[in-house]
Design a protein around this motif. Sequence first.
Motif, mmCIF file in Angstrom:
data_model
loop_
_atom_site.group_PDB
_atom_site.id
_atom_site.type_symbol
_atom_site.label_atom_id
_atom_site.label_comp_id
_atom_site.label_asym_id
_atom_site.label_seq_id
_atom_site.Cartn_x
_atom_site.Cartn_y
_atom_site.Cartn_z
ATOM 1 N N TRP A 132 0.818 -1.227 0.000
ATOM 2 C CA TRP A 132 0.000 0.000 0.000
ATOM 3 C C TRP A 132 0.850 1.275 0.000
ATOM 4 C CZ3 TRP A 132 0.436 3.346 4.132
ATOM 5 C CH2 TRP A 132 0.966 2.821 5.323
ATOM 6 N N THR A 133 2.023 1.229 0.631
ATOM 7 C CA THR A 133 2.854 2.452 0.652
ATOM 8 C C THR A 133 3.317 2.814 -0.762
ATOM 9 O OG1 THR A 133 4.828 1.108 1.067
ATOM 10 C CG2 THR A 133 3.743 2.084 3.002
ATOM 11 N N ARG A 135 1.669 2.037 -3.539
ATOM 12 C CA ARG A 135 0.487 2.525 -4.269
ATOM 13 C C ARG A 135 0.203 3.979 -3.898
ATOM 14 N NH1 ARG A 135 -3.804 -2.511 -4.420
ATOM 15 N NH2 ARG A 135 -2.287 -4.174 -4.084
ATOM 16 N N LEU A 136 0.262 4.272 -2.597
ATOM 17 C CA LEU A 136 -0.026 5.630 -2.139
ATOM 18 C C LEU A 136 1.005 6.630 -2.640
ATOM 19 C CD1 LEU A 136 -1.302 5.529 1.548
ATOM 20 C CD2 LEU A 136 -2.542 6.124 -0.535
ATOM 21 N N ALA A 137 2.272 6.213 -2.551
ATOM 22 C CA ALA A 137 3.352 7.112 -2.978
ATOM 23 C C ALA A 137 3.148 7.520 -4.433
ATOM 24 C CB ALA A 137 4.701 6.435 -2.798
ATOM 25 N N HIS A 138 2.767 6.541 -5.220
ATOM 26 C CA HIS A 138 2.563 6.817 -6.640
ATOM 27 C C HIS A 138 1.346 7.726 -6.857
ATOM 28 C CE1 HIS A 138 2.561 6.356 -10.900
ATOM 29 N NE2 HIS A 138 1.416 5.687 -10.927
ATOM 30 N N LEU A 139 0.293 7.405 -6.135
ATOM 31 C CA LEU A 139 -0.956 8.141 -6.290
ATOM 32 C C LEU A 139 -0.798 9.593 -5.832
ATOM 33 C CD1 LEU A 139 -3.726 7.123 -7.293
ATOM 34 C CD2 LEU A 139 -4.417 6.985 -4.888
ATOM 35 N N TRP A 140 -0.135 9.768 -4.689
ATOM 36 C CA TRP A 140 -0.039 11.111 -4.100
ATOM 37 C C TRP A 140 0.963 12.008 -4.809
ATOM 38 C CZ3 TRP A 140 -0.264 10.049 1.905
ATOM 39 C CH2 TRP A 140 -1.630 9.839 2.245
ATOM 40 N N THR A 141 2.107 11.423 -5.140
ATOM 41 C CA THR A 141 3.150 12.285 -5.704
ATOM 42 C C THR A 141 3.075 12.357 -7.223
ATOM 43 O OG1 THR A 141 4.723 10.471 -5.915
ATOM 44 C CG2 THR A 141 4.747 11.689 -3.831
ATOM 45 N N GLY A 142 2.444 11.346 -7.822
ATOM 46 C CA GLY A 142 2.412 11.306 -9.287
ATOM 47 C C GLY A 142 3.774 10.997 -9.878
ATOM 48 N N PRO A 145 7.179 5.684 -7.636
ATOM 49 C CA PRO A 145 7.091 5.571 -6.179
ATOM 50 C C PRO A 145 8.455 5.416 -5.515
ATOM 51 C CG PRO A 145 6.286 3.582 -7.252
ATOM 52 C CD PRO A 145 6.493 4.586 -8.330
ATOM 53 N N THR A 147 9.734 4.567 -1.763
ATOM 54 C CA THR A 147 9.317 4.166 -0.416
ATOM 55 C C THR A 147 10.507 3.513 0.280
ATOM 56 O OG1 THR A 147 8.724 1.913 -1.004
ATOM 57 C CG2 THR A 147 7.027 3.586 -1.354
#
Lengths: 208, 368
Positions: A132-133, A135-142, A145, A147
Amino acid sequence: MSASSWGQGPVVNGKPGRRDYAIIGEIIERGAKVLDLGCGDGLLLEWLKREKRVEGRGVEIDREQVQKAIARGVAVFQSDIEEALRDYPEGTFDYVILSQTLQETRAPVKVLREMLRVGKRAVVGFPNFGHWTVRLAHLWTGRSPQTKLFPYEWYNSPNIHFLTVTDFELLAREQRWKVERRYFLGQGGTVKRFPNLMAELAVYLVTK
Amino acid sequence: MVVETKFARFDSITLDSGVALAPVEVAYETYGTLNAARSNAILILHAFSGDAHAAFENAEGQEGWWDNVIGPGKAFDTDRYFVICSNVLGGCRGTTGPATVNPATGRPYAMTFPVITIGDMVRLQKMLMERLGIERLLAVSGGSMGGMQALQWAVAYPEAVAAVIPIAATSRHSAQQIAFNEVGRQAIMADTDWNSGEYYDGPKPARGLAVARMVGHITYMSDASMREKFGRRLRGKNEFGFDFSVDFEVESYLRYRGSKFVERFDANSYLYISKAMDYFDLSAGHSSLGDALGKTAARFLVLSFTSDWLYPSYQSLEIVRALRSRNRDVAYCELTSNYGHDAFLVDVKEESELVRGFLASTYAEIAG
């Protein structure tokens, strides 16, 4: 098998990011013939040799790492993984280990097939790109990723083939490999549910 | 500590050619102490022009040729291990060779000396080990021709050696290596003073032997190391002499090395030993190199150097791959160095680390 047993046992366990060593230590029985691909400075093999009396061989491309491994008394030769596998006859080893290196290989499926040719079993550990980290890193920062598991910039990452737990499961099914055991590690230890989301590291014991 | 060369005499040795050489004497030195279990002995094997004086200083104040890796606390740690080095058969540094007087004629053997092989050299070393009461060596190691002998040891006497460390070596000479040796031999034989090998009563073929050595030295260095060491610097002058005296530093160096070599080396030994190297083929008598090495029982540490173009890494890799194909215990590393083939003698920092660790783990395993 319990989370706590991964916490002690192998001293190598303390090394950040190489928690899969402990699992590998559990899988491999005494006196087995083991080939460790991308063995780094030979820490795992040294431990397996001492604790499990394995007949260990290692392959590592980085010269400095090879030097450290040899100085440890581990039989390591400096070579490309694919090239090293080519020389071994079928069924030479009981276990062929690929610890957190699959994502760095140019032809991962070919490497896995070769591992199952020269070894009776393959032990494959990799960082889960589905965590999930990530996925989130990619989603949030564009951005690509970054991590704890994947700490590199896109331009200096050794990783060239990213895979998730689900990806590996699908590949194993497609190639008709048998997954004898699977281990998932997260921050708190063993991951029981939703491994593709929660596991930081996955270790698979695979046979043909 | 001052060391001295010792000698062992044997009634006879039967050579690969079938000829018996009798008697035969071998020059050797030892450093350190053999333990009670006789399990800490390491045999060091010298390269083409080496001798038994591998470490420490001798009475003449000369340092051994591998003193930087043999000694207390060094890679071959004489505080822990009993280290032996002997001069090869056919040599001219105390072991029986073409310059030795043939008891049957009262004259030096010269070209009547039988042709010898790397296998013969190793057979004599084995006889010496038995004389010294050493049944099994902890390790055999050497660079270049020393590495070939180490490999031969592993194949010929698998039970008698626990670890093998061939450095900058090969399982057999390539056409290029044979070619350089042949140039050396022809330089000697073209010298009229060589006189078909019968020069022991008169002038030595000094010019031929010096030229052979000059060629040798070029092959031991690398383009980079020669550029670094000499460049195009002139020797003791600011302008060309416009004659054929020494202009460049590199010329002076080669001439110096050539003339020094003549003082200590016998031209006929050059012929015999270089031939033995060219004849050497570890796979001979086996169906393949893998077949030959598959019969070995030792652990191997194979080392090569990036800039060594005389014994290139691919030759070490051939050995490693053959061992790997039989799942033998082999470690391999190509070390970075600019020193060419000489690296195993001069650029020893990393080499030492590897050898030290490898020996320590082997010794620990043997001791249980």
